[in-house]
Motif scaffolding. Structure first.
Motif, short mmCIF file in Angstrom:
data_model
loop_
_atom_site.label_atom_id
_atom_site.label_comp_id
_atom_site.label_asym_id
_atom_site.label_seq_id
_atom_site.Cartn_x
_atom_site.Cartn_y
_atom_site.Cartn_z
N GLU A 198 0.83 -1.21 0.00
CA GLU A 198 0.00 0.00 0.00
C GLU A 198 0.87 1.25 0.00
OE1 GLU A 198 -3.98 1.53 -0.09
OE2 GLU A 198 -3.09 -0.45 -0.38
N LEU A 199 1.94 1.25 0.78
CA LEU A 199 2.85 2.39 0.80
C LEU A 199 3.50 2.60 -0.56
CD1 LEU A 199 4.70 1.94 4.23
CD2 LEU A 199 2.92 3.61 3.67
N SER A 200 3.93 1.53 -1.19
CA SER A 200 4.57 1.63 -2.50
C SER A 200 3.63 2.20 -3.55
CB SER A 200 5.07 0.25 -2.94
OG SER A 200 5.64 0.29 -4.23
N ASN A 201 2.36 1.78 -3.52
CA ASN A 201 1.39 2.26 -4.51
C ASN A 201 1.07 3.74 -4.34
OD1 ASN A 201 1.12 -0.24 -5.75
ND2 ASN A 201 -0.57 -0.88 -4.44
N HIS A 202 1.34 4.29 -3.17
CA HIS A 202 1.01 5.69 -2.91
C HIS A 202 2.25 6.55 -2.72
CE1 HIS A 202 -2.81 3.69 -2.08
NE2 HIS A 202 -3.39 4.86 -2.31
N THR A 203 3.41 6.06 -3.19
CA THR A 203 4.66 6.81 -3.11
C THR A 203 5.09 7.22 -4.51
OG1 THR A 203 5.34 5.57 -1.14
CG2 THR A 203 7.05 6.76 -2.34
#
Length: 222
Positions: A198-203
């Motif tokens: 989730e963090l990767s998709n929103h970074t």
């Protein structure tokens, strides 16, 4: 598929107006120019009184069709997760880098992770993997044929051809960091992986013009 420059007869135009709720004719024409009428070319689906079918006649039209291909590969943590998982099947968008993690009890459940991916995200333009049998043939291949997903495989000893391979290393590193920073038990790795994805998709990433993978994939800003 109807040609975008096709000329509709007055009768056909009136029929489409009725189908679309009696909207103006120019709006009908614009709508038909910017959409597909693939179903209209299939006789079995264009009867005035459709038959009741227990099995979908055109299963490839049911899922959302994605505008990019995805690469996939599993990784196997050392411990069974608190939810009973032993493998994480990772999917990575070719252009966007958008990530999806589907969890399973063993690699034999790979076809079910593909089904979950199609149901939750959509049917990609193609699916790339290595030559593992559970990711090429059998039930996996049957799902790809049913939903019209092209299959691609990487050459042996050329892991760089499968773009999700390097991404898996990043996800594993982030998940371990999340567990260590929060003093969480090792068997909570499934939650850590989901959070890392989730963090990767929103970074934002430089390779996609400092936009997020979510925006590149879905087209809207998260």
């Amino acid at each position: 598929r109807t040609h975008r420059d096709a000329i509709l007869s007055p009768e056909k135009l009136a029929e489409w107006r009725r189908r679309l709720g009696n909207i103006p004719e120019n709006v009908v024409l614009r709508t038909l120019q910017n959409s597909t009428q693939f179903v209209a070319s299939v006789e079995a689906e264009t009867r005035s009184t459709p038959r009741r079918h227990f099995i979908c006649r055109l299963p490839m039209l049911r899922p959302r069709r994605l505008n990019e291909g995805f690469f996939t590969d599993p990784f196997f943590p050392d411990t069974t997760s608190v939810r009973g998982y032993n493998v994480a099947q990772m999917f990575r968008g070719d252009k966007s880098g958008y990530l999806v993690a589907e969890f399973a009890k063993s690699k034999g459940y790979a076809p079910y992770t593909l089904q979950n991916f199609i149901r939750n995200v959509g049917a990609p333009a193609y699916i790339g993997s290595d030559n593992a049998l559970e990711e090429t043939g059998g039930e996996w291949g049957s799902i790809c044929r049913t939903t019209c997903i092209a299959q691609r495989t990487s050459e042996a000893d050329y892991q760089n051809q499968n773009k999700v391979e390097r991404t898996i290393q990043d996800v594993k590193r982030k998940a371990k960091l999340i567990i260590d920073m929060n003093d969480a038990p090792e068997n909570f790795w499934c939650y850590a992986v989901a959070y890392a994805v989730e963090l990767s998709n929103h970074t934002a990433a430089k390779r996609i013009g400092w936009k997020t993978p979510y925006e590149i994939h879905f087209g809207d800003t998260p």
